[in-house]
Structure formats: structure tokens, C-alpha cells
Enzyme design. Structure first.
Site, mmCIF file in Angstrom:
data_model
loop_
_atom_site.group_PDB
_atom_site.id
_atom_site.type_symbol
_atom_site.label_atom_id
_atom_site.label_comp_id
_atom_site.label_asym_id
_atom_site.label_seq_id
_atom_site.Cartn_x
_atom_site.Cartn_y
_atom_site.Cartn_z
ATOM 1 N N ARG A 88 0.785 -1.302 -0.150
ATOM 2 C CA ARG A 88 -0.074 0.121 -0.205
ATOM 3 C C ARG A 88 1.020 1.122 -0.024
ATOM 4 O O ARG A 88 2.112 1.198 -0.026
ATOM 5 C CB ARG A 88 -0.957 0.047 1.180
ATOM 6 C CG ARG A 88 -0.608 -0.845 2.385
ATOM 7 C CD ARG A 88 0.456 -0.114 3.192
ATOM 8 N NE ARG A 88 0.264 1.450 3.548
ATOM 9 C CZ ARG A 88 0.867 2.295 3.584
ATOM 10 N NH1 ARG A 88 2.115 1.949 3.833
ATOM 11 N NH2 ARG A 88 0.589 3.605 3.714
ATOM 12 N N ASP A 114 -1.813 11.077 -1.938
ATOM 13 C CA ASP A 114 -2.659 9.917 -2.991
ATOM 14 C C ASP A 114 -2.845 10.636 -4.276
ATOM 15 O O ASP A 114 -2.624 9.875 -5.131
ATOM 16 C CB ASP A 114 -3.556 9.037 -2.295
ATOM 17 C CG ASP A 114 -3.173 8.091 -1.088
ATOM 18 O OD1 ASP A 114 -3.096 8.850 -0.040
ATOM 19 O OD2 ASP A 114 -2.800 6.976 -1.478
HETATM 20 O O1 MRU Z 1 -4.345 3.288 2.359
HETATM 21 P P1 MRU Z 1 -2.973 3.593 2.191
HETATM 22 O O2 MRU Z 1 -2.306 2.790 3.445
HETATM 23 O O3 MRU Z 1 -2.504 2.985 0.862
HETATM 24 O O4 MRU Z 1 -2.934 4.987 2.461
HETATM 25 C C1 MRU Z 1 -1.459 5.660 2.174
HETATM 26 C C2 MRU Z 1 -1.368 7.166 2.461
HETATM 27 O O5 MRU Z 1 -2.581 7.531 2.543
HETATM 28 C C3 MRU Z 1 -0.086 7.890 2.277
HETATM 29 O O6 MRU Z 1 -0.127 8.894 3.113
HETATM 30 C C4 MRU Z 1 0.046 8.137 0.792
HETATM 31 O O7 MRU Z 1 -0.187 7.074 -0.164
HETATM 32 C C5 MRU Z 1 1.325 8.962 0.433
HETATM 33 S S1 MRU Z 1 2.563 7.600 0.398
HETATM 34 C C6 MRU Z 1 4.050 7.960 0.321
#
Ligand code: MRU
Length: 365
Positions: free
Chosen positions: A53, A247
Site C-alpha cells: 500500500r 495519494d
Molecule cells: O491506504 P494506504 O495505506 O495506501 O494510504 C496511504 C496514504 O494515505 C499515504 O499517506 C499516501 O499514499 C502517501 S505515501 C508516500
């Protein structure tokens, strides 16, 4: 980054490229184990179930997923079906679409027998570029931290620089270094006294499980807090800066990140605490101007809210139910922080105001 003295990335090839290894993040922080992905289906499942993730790592895994698909069937039809299957796994992080499009554009002009090798090469490039971008973000972010530390009120200037972060935007979310955590690692390695407030980040607790794990392995002083504590700490002068990842960032500087980020930005704004977002170019969606209206927000399973996973006294990892039987729950995984609440965007090209003009000047658009 290092695990017990051994340098690790989060993803790599094995068996001459017939298989992809990843760190299984669903087991952290209690178990460190890798898992092999040998098919498109396994790659898609790893993204969907959050074995991997974090926006940049999702993108790289998607790129390698296309490689695995093309090894099995390099036809146009199979390529498009694989593209769509991988794209549907997680809708919010735009890096996934960006990486899939990049591999598809690379292989489409080629004869089928050359496609899998080209996909492997392109995915490798995306991974290496991610490492370089994240390290550059670390350098630019370190300069910001140093500037902010120097202008702190006199009574706080001698203590550690206190940073608050949300979710996990560390090396586990990327290929190496991380985005929001890269400046923290750079500061720590440069000898700058730094302390990190780690939001636990309900419901999946990426802060409590992954960020705390990373910071602990690097020896960075940190304290895990419940998500609701940040505003209180800011009111009492215990946060010098907030830094989070992204994201998807719009062309106008709105930032979509893990659910709860927006509330931290509001609290930071109210308390005059600088709120920075660290992101590589692969996270910018140039097609969207209004993040609240335009960014699709992933809704994940209710069970992530009703249950919580942890290690029991006997050492086993299991989930327990928090909520009464029959209570409904809702689980939006991301929210959007409007650009007006963002002090600056820290990218691999430098720091920009969160605005169309700021991003446009940095990227020549
Ligand atoms: O749901 P996830 O764990 O994939 O969410 C991750 C995040 O929200 C991070 O802050 C984002 O991907 C930036 S990672 C460098």
C-alpha cells in the site's frame, strides 16, 4: 532503509523476473516477511488487500503486475484486461493509473514477444525513479525543517524539532525513503534533534503499525498518539510542523491523503502550525482542478471499522470486534485537504506553493 542492519527496498524481482517479492505489510509490525507474486491475479490481490500500500508502491506493484500478465499472455486483449483489472484495485491513488499507462505506452508499439521484457524494464525504471524522487524530497524537506527550527520561539529552540505525521508515508509506502518521512530520515541522519508524533491512523492503523515500525528501526525518537490528540498538542505548542504524504494532488494543489488528514490541516491552520505535503510528480493529477469534487474516494470494508487487528499475549495476530452487533459503519479511506490549508508542497523538484501557479512553475505546465 535498514532492517536489522540490512538495506531493504519494498519490492523487487526474483527468479530472473518470473516472480516479484514484496514485504507483506499486513503482518507488520509483529512479523517481517516477504511474499512472492507470480501472476497478475496475485499482484492485483496484493494491492487490493493492502499487502502492499502507499501510493508510489501501489504504482510500482501495478507496473510489475502488468509485466506478470504479459509473461502469461502478451496479446493486446490480455494487456487491456490486465490494465483494467489492476486499475480497479484501488481507485484513489493516481500513481497506479500513471504507472500502468506508462508501461502500456511502452509495450503497445512492440511485437508481443518483446512486451514482457519491456514491461520489466519500464517497471524497474519506475521503481528506481521513485527512489531518486523520494530521496530528493528528503533533501528539500530537510532544508524546510532547518529553516523552521531556526525561527522557533526561544523557549522551544533547544528541544527537538517536533513533527506530526499521519498514516504511513515512509519507505514502506514507496520503494525506498518515503515521501513525508524522507525529510525526517535525512534530518535524523544529519544529526538534527527530531521527534515525531505518529497518528495511529484509524481504521487500519498505518501510523501505529507501519510508521512506528519504520521510525523505530531507524532509531528516530517518536511517540504514537491517538488520531484525536493532534489538535490538543498543537494548541500547546508541541508541534513545530505537520508533514504528510499524498495519494493524489490536483493541478491546483488540493491534496487527497489518508482519511483524517483534512482535520489535521484544519487544526494546524487554526494554530499557525506549518502544514507541508511531500509528494513525487507521479502523485499529481493534472486533469483535476477541484479535489473535493473530482477525486474518487475509496470506500473500504465496514469490517476495518468494526474490527481491529493486533498481537495477543500468546503472540498470535488476530482481529477483535469493537462495535456492537448490528451497528452500521462507513469507511471512507481518504479525504481532501484544500490547497488553502497547505503551507507548501515538497516535491523532488523543490518546494512550491499549493496552487496552480506554484505547481505549474515547478513542472513547466
Ligand atoms: O491506504 P494506504 O495505506 O495506501 O494510504 C496511504 C496514504 O494515505 C499515504 O499517506 C499516501 O499514499 C502517501 S505515501 C508516500
Amino acid at each position: 532503509m535498514n532492517i536489522d542492519g540490512t538495506p531493504w527496498r519494498t519490492i523487487g524481482l526474483e527468479e530472473g523476473g518470473r516472480s516479484v517479492w514484496v514485504i507483506d505489510q499486513t503482518l507488520l509490525p509483529h512479523r517481517f516477511a516477504t511474499r512472492s507474486l507470480t501472476s497478475l491475479e496475485q499482484a492485483a490481490e496484493a494491492i487490493r488487500t493492502m499487502v502492499v500500500r502507499g501510493a508510489p508502491l501501489i504504482g510500482v506493484t501495478g507496473a510489475y503486475g502488468l509485466m506478470l500478465a504479459l509473461q502469461a499472455d502478451p496479446s493486446d486483449g490480455a494487456l487491456q484486461a490486465a490494465f483494467e483489472q489492476l486499475l480497479s484495485t484501488r481507485p484513489t491513488a493516481v500513481n497506479l493509473r500513471w504507472a500502468l499507462e506508462r508501461v502500456r505506452e511502452r509495450v503497445v508499439p512492440l511485437p508481443p514477444e518483446q512486451r514482457a521484457a519491456a514491461a520489466q524494464q519500464e517497471a524497474g525504471l519506475i521503481a528506481d525513479e521513485d527512489v531518486a524522487m523520494c530521496e530528493a524530497i528528503g533533501e528539500h524537506g530537510l532544508a524546510i525543517f532547518q529553516q523552521l527550527a531556526a525561527v522557533r520561539p526561544a523557549e522551544r529552540r533547544h528541544g527537538p524539532f517536533n513533527v506530526l505525521t499521519h498514516c504511513n508515508a515512509g519507505w514502506l509506502a514507496t520503494v525506498d525513503w518515503g515521501t513525508a518521512l524522507a525529510p525526517i530520515y535525512k534530518a535524523h541522519r544529519a544529526g538534527m534533534p527530531i521527534h515525531v508524533w505518529v497518528d495511529e491512523t484509524r481504521p487500519r492503523n498505518q501510523g501505529a503499525s507501519l510508521t512506528a515500525f519504520e521510525l523505530g528501526r531507524e532509531g528516530v525518537p517518536h511517540t504514537v498518539i491517538v488520531d484525536n490528540a493532534g489538535g490538543h498538542l498543537m494548541q500547546h505548542g508541541q508541534v513545530d510542523a505537520v508533514i504528510v504524504g499524498s495519494d493524489r494532488t490536483t493541478a491546483t494543489g488540493d491534496v487527497c491523503n489518508k482519511i483524517g488528514t483534512y482535520l489535521k490541516a484544519l487544526a494546524a491552520h487554526d494554530n499557525g502550525v506549518p502544514f507541508y505535503v511531500a509528494l513525487p510528480a507521479s502523485t499529481i493529477d493534472w486533469t483535476i482542478d477541484d479535489g473535493v469534487a473530482g477525486i474518487p474516494i475509496e470506500a473500504r470494508s465496514a469490517e476495518e471499522v468494526t474490527h481491529i487487528q493486533g498481537r495477543g499475549d500468546a503472540g498470535g495476530i488476530s482481529a477483535v470486534q469493537l462495535t456492537p452487533d448490528g451497528s452500521a459503519s462507513f469507511n471512507p479511506a481518504f479525504d481532501v485537504t484544500p490547497a488553502r490549508l497547505v503551507t507548501g508542497l515538497i516535491t523532488e523538484r523543490g518546494v512550491a506553493p499549493a496552487s496552480a501557479a506554484g505547481l505549474g512553475a515547478l513542472y513547466g505546465r
